[in-house]
Design an enzyme around this catalytic site. Structure first.
Site, PDB file in Angstrom:
ATOM      1  N   LYS A 276     -13.037   7.606   7.112  1.00 44.60           N
ATOM      2  CA  LYS A 276     -13.017   6.459   6.175  1.00 44.60           C
ATOM      3  C   LYS A 276     -14.280   5.708   6.148  1.00 44.60           C
ATOM      4  O   LYS A 276     -14.975   5.681   6.958  1.00 44.60           O
ATOM      5  CB  LYS A 276     -11.874   5.695   6.556  1.00 44.60           C
ATOM      6  CG  LYS A 276     -10.492   6.236   6.600  1.00 44.60           C
ATOM      7  CD  LYS A 276      -9.296   5.286   7.230  1.00 44.60           C
ATOM      8  CE  LYS A 276      -8.135   5.764   7.166  1.00 44.60           C
ATOM      9  NZ  LYS A 276      -7.327   6.127   5.820  1.00 44.60           N
ATOM     10  N   ARG A 350       0.983  13.051   8.413  1.00 43.92           N
ATOM     11  CA  ARG A 350       1.723  14.315   8.198  1.00 43.92           C
ATOM     12  C   ARG A 350       1.943  15.265   9.120  1.00 43.92           C
ATOM     13  O   ARG A 350       2.954  15.956   9.333  1.00 43.92           O
ATOM     14  CB  ARG A 350       1.850  14.627   6.595  1.00 43.92           C
ATOM     15  CG  ARG A 350       0.345  15.155   6.572  1.00 43.92           C
ATOM     16  CD  ARG A 350      -0.045  15.313   5.073  1.00 43.92           C
ATOM     17  NE  ARG A 350      -0.291  13.988   4.425  1.00 43.92           N
ATOM     18  CZ  ARG A 350      -0.539  13.851   3.377  1.00 43.92           C
ATOM     19  NH1 ARG A 350      -0.404  14.841   2.466  1.00 43.92           N
ATOM     20  NH2 ARG A 350      -0.671  12.698   2.729  1.00 43.92           N
TER      21      ARG A 350
HETATM   22  N1  BES Z   1      -2.960   5.860   7.390  1.00 42.03           N
HETATM   23  C1  BES Z   1      -3.302   6.299   6.166  1.00 42.03           C
HETATM   24  C2  BES Z   1      -2.674   5.551   5.102  1.00 42.03           C
HETATM   25  C3  BES Z   1      -2.950   4.270   4.977  1.00 42.03           C
HETATM   26  C4  BES Z   1      -3.686   3.570   3.989  1.00 42.03           C
HETATM   27  C5  BES Z   1      -1.867   3.143   5.230  1.00 42.03           C
HETATM   28  C6  BES Z   1      -3.807   2.326   3.804  1.00 42.03           C
HETATM   29  C7  BES Z   1      -1.974   1.961   5.206  1.00 42.03           C
HETATM   30  C8  BES Z   1      -3.171   1.249   4.397  1.00 42.03           C
HETATM   31  C9  BES Z   1      -3.434   7.574   6.245  1.00 42.03           C
HETATM   32  O1  BES Z   1      -3.315   8.429   7.150  1.00 42.03           O
HETATM   33  C10 BES Z   1      -4.309   8.316   5.155  1.00 42.03           C
HETATM   34  O2  BES Z   1      -5.238   8.006   5.311  1.00 42.03           O
HETATM   35  N2  BES Z   1      -3.611   8.930   4.222  1.00 42.03           N
HETATM   36  C11 BES Z   1      -4.540   9.232   3.114  1.00 42.03           C
HETATM   37  C12 BES Z   1      -4.154  10.511   2.522  1.00 42.03           C
HETATM   38  C13 BES Z   1      -4.919  11.515   1.594  1.00 42.03           C
HETATM   39  C14 BES Z   1      -6.158  11.798   2.423  1.00 42.03           C
HETATM   40  C15 BES Z   1      -4.230  12.549   1.137  1.00 42.03           C
HETATM   41  C16 BES Z   1      -4.850   8.288   1.930  1.00 42.03           C
HETATM   42  O3  BES Z   1      -3.936   7.578   1.618  1.00 42.03           O
HETATM   43  O4  BES Z   1      -5.847   8.121   1.298  1.00 42.03           O
HETATM   44 MN    MN Z   2      -5.447   9.029   7.649  1.00 41.07          MN
END
Ligand code: BES
Ligand code: MN
Ligand code: ZN
Length: 499
Positions: A276, A350
């Site tokens: 990230k 997931r």
């Molecule tokens: N933990 C994150 C989702 C999240 C984002 C929670 C912001 C709280 C605040 C999750 O693991 C994630 O990174 N999801 C990705 C999925 C994508 C790679 C398909 C996302 O939401 O960008």
């Molecule tokens: Mn994530």
């Protein structure tokens, strides 16, 4: 803050807290103060142009009727007074008193009733709201001046049925203690709360009669949990699976199948090799919010000795990049036997839930299974912070959850599932991939992935990414960790699974 209930009596010291209905109509207690002060209260009310006695309104008055402080709270129309409104009033009043430097207060509830309930119920809801709002994460403040700290030490709520209020509040307070455990877990930073230390906190629930099992990586490997283990493999912290069992159903219902709750517990989500960006990454300490809710829920159920058989499963991992970390493109085999091509290591929740859900249905054959997860940023785009996303393969279950959410003001909004979405995660070389490669319908795609691991059990997924952490205070929830889901699921259990 100490909260107690007492029969109506004159108030000698501290602030006096009184209710006012819409259009400035005084409650019985407020009317009595007004008469004793020869109309000073109603004159002050008239002069305060903004306070009309509407819901969520408060007003502080000084030097009226011989009291140092009188705090008024609005309730709107008497026939519209419900539990949430009273809780919000209690929360708003607690915040006002705490900011005003007031140490003790007495609220008088004569003439304020919660429709369909006996005297005492309204007072208990008000006190519950005050309790919920007054919580604070204090552990790491070492230099705060005494005068900057919340001031309210004692709150007495006067009602004609103090015994009933006390009883109703005892139950509400059990729920509040569950909420506070969740808020605490969610607030802790990831150097303190990691899979093993989280599991140790969950283990403390054993003191309340919850059966707690902790599975380490060796046991999970034996079970074939390649999806969950792949996420944790880049971390020096060992992944954990925690199983909570509360066996509260008695008599004929003793052996009844449980209702199951499964939580995503990513104690920190860097994204892994699909790293990230740095901006905002600190928020990912609360990527264990789903597991935090399940833990708090079990505390609440145990404290109030809920007559239900419930199972909680926490999938606890840390998602880190390292030389050992999982790579984009890796293929893992889940406990279900299904293989997953991991296109993006940041779609890790997931993967954790795939094994936690499969394990839960396989071992416990639950009559319903609800998972909670801060699963997708996309749900924040879709719903913002006022509703969590609800996905389900069962309409009746979805409706029960939505109704519980409405009742406690933790709102859900249902989003669809369907084959057209499902087929988008088919992989060319494995059974599925963990993302599609497109941003379309991101939250639904996440839910479709989970659905492949529930094996037809009535199931619901709550995507709580937008509701787990709040940037602003609301009347009953101070900013920060909200514990969204604890009150909802406690209500869901109360209304549907206690016989
Ligand atoms: N933990 C994150 C989702 C999240 C984002 C929670 C912001 C709280 C605040 C999750 O693991 C994630 O990174 N999801 C990705 C999925 C994508 C790679 C398909 C996302 O939401 O960008
Ligand atoms: Mn994530
Ligand atoms: Zn995550």
């Amino acid at each position: 803050m100490q909260i107690s209930f007492a029969p109506p009596a004159s108030v000698e010291a501290g602030a006096l807290v009184l209710g006012v209905f819409a259009d400035g109509v005084l409650s019985n207690a407020a009317g009595a103060v007004d008469r004793r002060s020869k109309g000073a209260l109603s004159r002050a009310l008239k002069a305060a142009s903004k306070f009309k006695g509407g819901r969520d309104e408060t007003l502080a008055l000084y030097g009226i009727a011989g009291f140092d402080q009188i705090v008024l709270f609005g309730l709107g129309k008497p026939e519209d007074v419900d539990a949430v409104r009273l809780q919000r009033a209690g929360g708003a009043v607690a915040a006002l008193l705490n900011h005003a430097g007031i140490g003790s207060a007495t609220a008088q509830f004569e003439g304020i009733v919660l429709a369909g309930h006996g005297a005492g119920a309204a007072a208990a809801e008000f006190a519950f709201g005050a309790r919920l709002r007054a919580w604070r994460f204090e552990r790491y403040r070492t230099k705060e001046k005494a005068e900057a700290k919340p001031s309210l030490k004692t709150l007495v709520v006067q009602t004609s049925d103090a015994a009933a209020a006390k009883k109703a509040f005892a139950r509400a307070d059990a729920v509040a203690q569950g909420v506070f455990l969740t808020r605490e877990l969610v607030s802790e930073p990831a150097n303190i709360l990691y899979p093993e230390s989280f599991a140790a906190k969950a283990k403390e629930l054993a003191d309340l009669g919850v059966e707690v099992e902790i599975l380490g990586e060796k046991q999970m490997r034996k079970l074939g949990m390649g999806a969950l283990l792949g996420v944790g493999q880049g971390s020096v912290r060992e992944s954990q699976l925690v199983v909570l069992q509360w066996k509260g159903a008695g008599g004929k219902r003793k052996g009844e199948a449980p209702v199951a709750f499964v939580g995503k517990g990513v104690t920190f989500d860097t994204g892994g090799i699909s790293l990230k960006p740095g901006q905002g990454m600190w928020d990912m300490k609360w990527d264990m919010g789903g597991a935090g809710v399940v833990t708090g829920l079990f505390k609440a159920l145990a404290l109030r000795k809920a007559k239900v058989n419930a199972v909680g499963v926490l999938g606890l991992v840390e998602n880190m990049p390292s030389g050992d970390a999982q790579r984009p493109g890796d293929i893992v085999t889940s406990m279900s036997g299904q293989t997953i091509e991991v296109w993006n290591t940041d779609a890790e929740g997931r993967l954790v839930l795939a094994d936690a859900l499969w394990y839960t249905q396989d071992r416990f054959k639950p009559k319903a299974m609800v998972n909670l997860a801060t699963l997708t940023g996309a749900v924040i785009i879709a719903l913002g912070t006022d509703h969590a996303g609800l996905f389900s393969n069962d309409d009746a279950l979805a409706e029960r959850l939505a109704a519980a959410g409405k009742a406690v003001e933790e709102k859900l909004w249902r989003l669809p599932l369907g084959d057209a979405y499902d087929k988008q995660i088919d992989s060319d070389i494995a059974d599925m991939k963990n993302i599609t490669g497109s941003r379309d319908a991101g939250s639904i795609i996440g839910a479709q992935f989970l659905q492949r691991f529930v094996n037809k059990v009535p199931w619901a997924h709550l995507d709580i990414a937008g509701t787990t952490w709040s940037g602003k205070d609301t009347p009953t929830v101070p900013k920060g960790a909200t514990a969204f889901g604890v009150r909802l699921l406690e209500r869901f259990v109360t209304d549907n699974y206690e016989g």
